[in-house]
Design a protein around this motif. Structure first.
Motif, PDB file in Angstrom:
ATOM      1  N   GLY A 132      47.055 -21.941 149.329  1.00 16.43           N
ATOM      2  CA  GLY A 132      48.176 -22.876 149.380  1.00 16.43           C
ATOM      3  C   GLY A 132      48.001 -24.158 148.604  1.00 16.43           C
ATOM      4  O   GLY A 132      48.886 -25.020 148.625  1.00 16.43           O
ATOM      5  N   HIS A 133      46.896 -24.288 147.860  1.00 19.45           N
ATOM      6  CA  HIS A 133      46.680 -25.524 147.106  1.00 19.45           C
ATOM      7  C   HIS A 133      47.456 -25.565 145.788  1.00 19.45           C
ATOM      8  O   HIS A 133      47.613 -26.640 145.191  1.00 19.45           O
ATOM      9  CB  HIS A 133      45.183 -25.722 146.834  1.00 19.45           C
ATOM     10  CG  HIS A 133      44.413 -26.181 148.037  1.00 19.45           C
ATOM     11  ND1 HIS A 133      43.856 -25.306 148.942  1.00 19.45           N
ATOM     12  CD2 HIS A 133      44.139 -27.420 148.498  1.00 19.45           C
ATOM     13  CE1 HIS A 133      43.245 -25.990 149.897  1.00 19.45           C
ATOM     14  NE2 HIS A 133      43.407 -27.274 149.656  1.00 19.45           N
ATOM     15  N   ARG A 134      47.920 -24.393 145.322  1.00 19.93           N
ATOM     16  CA  ARG A 134      48.703 -24.337 144.086  1.00 19.93           C
ATOM     17  C   ARG A 134      49.879 -23.392 144.290  1.00 19.93           C
ATOM     18  O   ARG A 134      49.782 -22.424 145.052  1.00 19.93           O
ATOM     19  CB  ARG A 134      47.851 -23.841 142.913  1.00 19.93           C
ATOM     20  CG  ARG A 134      46.743 -24.798 142.509  1.00 19.93           C
ATOM     21  CD  ARG A 134      47.272 -25.969 141.701  1.00 19.93           C
ATOM     22  NE  ARG A 134      46.205 -26.896 141.340  1.00 19.93           N
ATOM     23  CZ  ARG A 134      46.332 -27.883 140.466  1.00 19.93           C
ATOM     24  NH1 ARG A 134      47.500 -28.050 139.849  1.00 19.93           N
ATOM     25  NH2 ARG A 134      45.344 -28.696 140.210  1.00 19.93           N
ATOM     26  N   PRO A 135      50.995 -23.610 143.582  1.00 20.29           N
ATOM     27  CA  PRO A 135      52.150 -22.712 143.717  1.00 20.29           C
ATOM     28  C   PRO A 135      51.906 -21.375 143.025  1.00 20.29           C
ATOM     29  O   PRO A 135      51.014 -21.254 142.172  1.00 20.29           O
ATOM     30  CB  PRO A 135      53.277 -23.492 143.027  1.00 20.29           C
ATOM     31  CG  PRO A 135      52.584 -24.399 142.059  1.00 20.29           C
ATOM     32  CD  PRO A 135      51.279 -24.770 142.702  1.00 20.29           C
ATOM     33  N   VAL A 136      52.738 -20.405 143.366  1.00 22.97           N
ATOM     34  CA  VAL A 136      52.582 -19.051 142.838  1.00 22.97           C
ATOM     35  C   VAL A 136      52.682 -19.014 141.317  1.00 22.97           C
ATOM     36  O   VAL A 136      52.024 -18.193 140.661  1.00 22.97           O
ATOM     37  CB  VAL A 136      53.636 -18.126 143.488  1.00 22.97           C
ATOM     38  CG1 VAL A 136      53.735 -16.803 142.741  1.00 22.97           C
ATOM     39  CG2 VAL A 136      53.289 -17.870 144.951  1.00 22.97           C
ATOM     40  N   ASP A 137      53.488 -19.876 140.723  1.00 21.79           N
ATOM     41  CA  ASP A 137      53.677 -19.821 139.270  1.00 21.79           C
ATOM     42  C   ASP A 137      52.585 -20.557 138.490  1.00 21.79           C
ATOM     43  O   ASP A 137      52.575 -20.536 137.265  1.00 21.79           O
ATOM     44  CB  ASP A 137      55.049 -20.368 138.886  1.00 21.79           C
ATOM     45  CG  ASP A 137      55.240 -21.845 139.236  1.00 21.79           C
ATOM     46  OD1 ASP A 137      54.358 -22.430 139.913  1.00 21.79           O
ATOM     47  OD2 ASP A 137      56.287 -22.409 138.852  1.00 21.79           O
ATOM     48  N   TRP A 138      51.649 -21.186 139.176  1.00 22.38           N
ATOM     49  CA  TRP A 138      50.636 -21.998 138.482  1.00 22.38           C
ATOM     50  C   TRP A 138      49.703 -21.179 137.577  1.00 22.38           C
ATOM     51  O   TRP A 138      49.485 -21.571 136.421  1.00 22.38           O
ATOM     52  CB  TRP A 138      49.821 -22.814 139.493  1.00 22.38           C
ATOM     53  CG  TRP A 138      48.743 -23.646 138.870  1.00 22.38           C
ATOM     54  CD1 TRP A 138      48.905 -24.728 138.061  1.00 22.38           C
ATOM     55  CD2 TRP A 138      47.339 -23.449 138.995  1.00 22.38           C
ATOM     56  NE1 TRP A 138      47.678 -25.239 137.675  1.00 22.38           N
ATOM     57  CE2 TRP A 138      46.701 -24.461 138.249  1.00 22.38           C
ATOM     58  CE3 TRP A 138      46.554 -22.527 139.694  1.00 22.38           C
ATOM     59  CZ2 TRP A 138      45.310 -24.571 138.164  1.00 22.38           C
ATOM     60  CZ3 TRP A 138      45.177 -22.625 139.612  1.00 22.38           C
ATOM     61  CH2 TRP A 138      44.564 -23.628 138.857  1.00 22.38           C
ATOM     62  N   PRO A 139      49.132 -20.049 138.016  1.00 20.00           N
ATOM     63  CA  PRO A 139      48.245 -19.300 137.113  1.00 20.00           C
ATOM     64  C   PRO A 139      48.925 -18.872 135.821  1.00 20.00           C
ATOM     65  O   PRO A 139      48.311 -18.898 134.743  1.00 20.00           O
ATOM     66  CB  PRO A 139      47.828 -18.093 137.949  1.00 20.00           C
ATOM     67  CG  PRO A 139      47.941 -18.556 139.365  1.00 20.00           C
ATOM     68  CD  PRO A 139      49.153 -19.437 139.368  1.00 20.00           C
ATOM     69  N   GLY A 140      50.217 -18.484 135.902  1.00 21.03           N
ATOM     70  CA  GLY A 140      50.947 -18.110 134.701  1.00 21.03           C
ATOM     71  C   GLY A 140      51.151 -19.280 133.761  1.00 21.03           C
ATOM     72  O   GLY A 140      51.085 -19.128 132.540  1.00 21.03           O
ATOM     73  N   LYS A 141      51.398 -20.463 134.318  1.00 20.91           N
ATOM     74  CA  LYS A 141      51.558 -21.657 133.478  1.00 20.91           C
ATOM     75  C   LYS A 141      50.249 -22.027 132.781  1.00 20.91           C
ATOM     76  O   LYS A 141      50.246 -22.456 131.626  1.00 20.91           O
ATOM     77  CB  LYS A 141      52.052 -22.820 134.332  1.00 20.91           C
ATOM     78  CG  LYS A 141      53.503 -22.680 134.792  1.00 20.91           C
ATOM     79  CD  LYS A 141      53.944 -23.872 135.631  1.00 20.91           C
ATOM     80  CE  LYS A 141      55.409 -23.769 136.026  1.00 20.91           C
ATOM     81  NZ  LYS A 141      55.837 -24.904 136.867  1.00 20.91           N
ATOM     82  N   VAL A 142      49.129 -21.852 133.487  1.00 22.05           N
ATOM     83  CA  VAL A 142      47.820 -22.107 132.874  1.00 22.05           C
ATOM     84  C   VAL A 142      47.596 -21.151 131.706  1.00 22.05           C
ATOM     85  O   VAL A 142      47.141 -21.557 130.630  1.00 22.05           O
ATOM     86  CB  VAL A 142      46.698 -21.961 133.920  1.00 22.05           C
ATOM     87  CG1 VAL A 142      45.329 -21.984 133.249  1.00 22.05           C
ATOM     88  CG2 VAL A 142      46.786 -23.061 134.969  1.00 22.05           C
ATOM     89  N   LEU A 143      47.923 -19.875 131.906  1.00 23.49           N
ATOM     90  CA  LEU A 143      47.777 -18.892 130.837  1.00 23.49           C
ATOM     91  C   LEU A 143      48.612 -19.278 129.622  1.00 23.49           C
ATOM     92  O   LEU A 143      48.136 -19.247 128.481  1.00 23.49           O
ATOM     93  CB  LEU A 143      48.206 -17.519 131.347  1.00 23.49           C
ATOM     94  CG  LEU A 143      48.183 -16.380 130.325  1.00 23.49           C
ATOM     95  CD1 LEU A 143      46.759 -16.017 129.942  1.00 23.49           C
ATOM     96  CD2 LEU A 143      48.911 -15.151 130.873  1.00 23.49           C
TER      97      LEU A 143
END
Length: 287
Positions: A223-234
């Motif tokens: 819960g420390h980051r939203p679901v879309d965060w890993p995709g934005k990092v990529l």
């Protein structure tokens, strides 16, 4: 680049496993204990060779990473292979340390290269989020995460990472090596004992890629980051200091996949080609 076996020699495939805890990774190093170093030394000793052997491996695991389905090959003179083929595995069992085992020794089919013929590698990363910690009997292979994990959220986030991408944001850059990879599977499952396992499969992996992907998805799961965060990092394409490279002991190379025997040589050739994404200049190929 030719990979033909020299006349009078035989290419031998080894299937092996090891506990990475006390190894400084696969690759041989001066004054450090490595899987390659132990295995090459044992092979030279049991076959009484006056020269060192040289192994080619499917995937160079980092320090502390385990393997259940590692694959390697070496080329032996036909006479040496004929002498030792039926006793080599048993003799290795008596010579190798207990944290590395060879389970199969066989003549490889034509065109086989443990590294370049592989079409995928499959890793598992195991995490425990029980508030009491990890079972002491599993502590060397399971990471303890001290926040409860939402597996559904991690699977939702993982779907945005599948496919062919430049994974520069999740890799430790190496000079002259591409970070373009095809991520074929990234999924999470909680078993009956509460252990959460990530299954990660790709045509190849760049340095720290699996452990970085797992680190990013754990941030989503707790819960420390939203679901879309890993995709934005990529999509950003650069290393993000918020992406934590998780510890190596939770990671195991489970299996390496190869094509049918008649396709091995072609896969070997293709894997050495330059890789690029549409609209980008080609980068040197790397497995």
């Amino acid at each position: 680049m030719s990979d033909e076996v020299e006349p009078g020699f035989v290419r031998v495939r080894l299937d092996l496993s090891y506990d990475g805890k006390d190894f400084s990774g696969w690759a041989k190093q001066t004054a450090r204990r490595t899987v390659q170093g132990e295995l090459e030394s044992a092979l030279q000793t049991v076959m009484r060779l006056p020269y060192p052997v040289e192994l080619t491996v499917a995937g160079r695991t980092d320090a502390g990473v385990h393997a259940r389905g590692q694959v390697a090959h070496l080329d032996l003179a036909q006479a040496v292979w004929d002498e030792h083929r039926d006793v080599l595995m048993r003799r290795l069992a008596g010579r190798l340390p207990h944290d590395v085992r060879v389970w199969r020794v066989a003549e490889a089919p034509a065109g086989f290269n443990a590294r370049f013929s592989a079409i995928w590698r499959r890793y598992a990363y195991r995490v425990g989020d029980h508030k009491g910690g990890v079972d002491p009997l599993l502590r060397g292979h399971v990471l303890w995460h001290d926040w409860p994990l939402d597996v559904d959220a991690m699977n939702e986030a993982a779907r945005t990472l599948l496919g062919e991408h430049d994974f520069a944001a999740y890799c430790k850059k190496r000079e002259g090596a591409t970070t373009i990879r095809t991520l074929q599977q990234l999924s999470w499952e909680r078993d009956a004992d509460g252990i959460v396992t990530a299954t990660v499969r790709a045509d190849a992996f760049c340095h720290n890629m699996v452990r970085s992907l797992v680190g990013a998805l754990l941030h989503v799961g707790d819960g420390h980051r939203p679901v879309d965060w890993p995709g934005k990092v990529l999509a950003a394409g650069v290393r993000d200091s918020a992406v934590h490279v998780v510890r190596p002991h939770g990671l195991t190379l489970e299996e390496v996949g190869y094509p049918a025997d008649d396709l091995l040589a072609e896969r070997n050739r293709q894997a050495r080609n330059l890789r690029t994404l549409p609209g980008r200049e080609p980068s040197p190929g790397c497995c």
